[in-house]
Design an enzyme around this catalytic site. Structure first.
Site, short mmCIF file in Angstrom:
data_model
loop_
_atom_site.label_atom_id
_atom_site.label_comp_id
_atom_site.label_asym_id
_atom_site.label_seq_id
_atom_site.Cartn_x
_atom_site.Cartn_y
_atom_site.Cartn_z
CG ASP A 123 -2.04 -0.99 1.14
OD1 ASP A 123 -2.14 -1.69 0.11
OD2 ASP A 123 -2.83 -1.08 2.10
CG ASP A 124 0.44 3.79 2.35
OD1 ASP A 124 -0.77 3.87 2.08
OD2 ASP A 124 0.86 3.58 3.50
CG HIS A 166 -4.82 5.95 2.64
ND1 HIS A 166 -3.66 5.26 2.92
CD2 HIS A 166 -4.68 7.16 3.25
CE1 HIS A 166 -2.86 6.01 3.67
NE2 HIS A 166 -3.46 7.17 3.88
#
Length: 321
Positions: A11-12, A132
């Protein structure tokens, strides 16, 4: 143990160049099989270039809680934003949703803008869309999220339900409470997701293995808990959520407000080290786990149950792969 085909999602992606460097390192080492891109991240454009260069399967990390918006909310007052023009934050957004203060058409507008921005950056649709800080499974938001994905033809998402996470004594009380709340929201989101034709993996792990808690033992244990009751030899799909990378160094990174403590933490490097070390993959190979890309997975079909249900084995179908 069942035969597990596992996708590892970092993620991110796009949050900052240092995080991205570590994520690409993990991908090239074969430890990460897909990434989720923050299109409002400070490094979104360079991350998109990295994804193209290295042919990294890339999805959208829909962001409604951190940084600046990319959609219509940029141009005026919005229920999604605080007075400084930033999203309301991880808990602030949740509180606003619970209080009925979030205008769902504004959520739809921001999601559509982020999908459009993703196409601008990558030149194609995302392989998947998740959320998110798991905003995509919040009540009301999950319905709008599912509608937006169906409208743009994206079929795959994440259902962050990790079996037994409430019993993970190593998690600090706030982290365990948050994980249980996410799991409860995800369970309720199954209906809207299924009605709009979305798919997800049979099992999910990552809530109990985040940051300092990531280890070969904890990842293997989380998968084992998720697979309890499944006949040996049955083919099962799974996702491991991860947040690896080299820690952010302010002021570089973030989504308009600079990098947060989570991204600056040594725990990001710890995850990178665990994911790229032989011990984890030796343990998973012993457990019968095979790494795959999202497209190789036999994803959950709409209307079927999830591994969190007691009658798990009646819901899972063998993978044709």
């Amino acid at each position: 143990m069942a035969r597990v085909r596992l996708v590892v999602t970092a993620d991110d992606f796009g949050y900052c160049p240092r995080r991205d460097e570590g994520i690409v390192e993990a991908f090239l080492a074969g430890a990460v099989t897909s990434v989720s891109l923050l299109v409002n991240g400070a490094a979104a454009e360079s991350a998109a270039e990295l994804a193209r260069r290295h042919r990294i399967p890339t999805g959208l990390h829909a962001n409604l809680s951190e940084g600046r918006p990319v959609g219509p909310a940029r141009h005026g007052a919005s229920s999604l934003l605080g007075p400084e023009g930033f999203f309301l934050g991880k808990m602030g957004f949740r509180e606003a949703v619970a209080a009925g203060e979030v205008v769902l058409p504004q959520v739809r507008g921001e999601l559509e803008a982020q999908l459009s921005r993703f196409r601008e950056l990558l030149g194609r649709d995302p392989t998947h869309v998740d959320g998110h800080q798991h905003v995509h499974v919040l009540p009301g938001v999950c319905q709008v999220f599912a509608e937006a994905l169906q409208a743009c033809g994206v079929r795959f998402t994440r259902l962050p339900m990790e079996r037994g996470v409430g019993d993970c004594a190593w998690l600090e009380a706030p982290a365990r409470a948050f994980a249980c709340a996410v799991e409860q929201d995800a369970r309720a989101a199954m209906g809207p997701f299924a009605r709009h034709g979305l798919r997800w993996t049979d099992v999910f792990v990552g809530l109990s293995t985040c940051g300092r808690h990531m280890s070969a033992h904890h990842v293997s244990g989380a998968l084992a808990r998720a697979l309890e009751g499944i006949p040996t030899g049955r083919a099962v799909t799974a996702e491991l959520m991860a947040h690896p990378g080299y820690p952010s160094v302010p002021p570089a990174g973030g989504s308009g407000e600079g990098p947060d403590a989570f991204s600056c933490s040594w725990e990001r490097l710890h995850e990178l080290r665990v994911l790229t070390a032989p011990m984890l993959w030796a343990q998973l190979a012993q457990d019968g786990v095979q790494l795959c890309t999202l497209h190789e997975l036999d994803s959950k079909r709409p209307g079927e149950g999830t591994p969190s249900e007691a009658t798990l084995e009646t819901f899972l179908e063998p993978s044709p792969l």
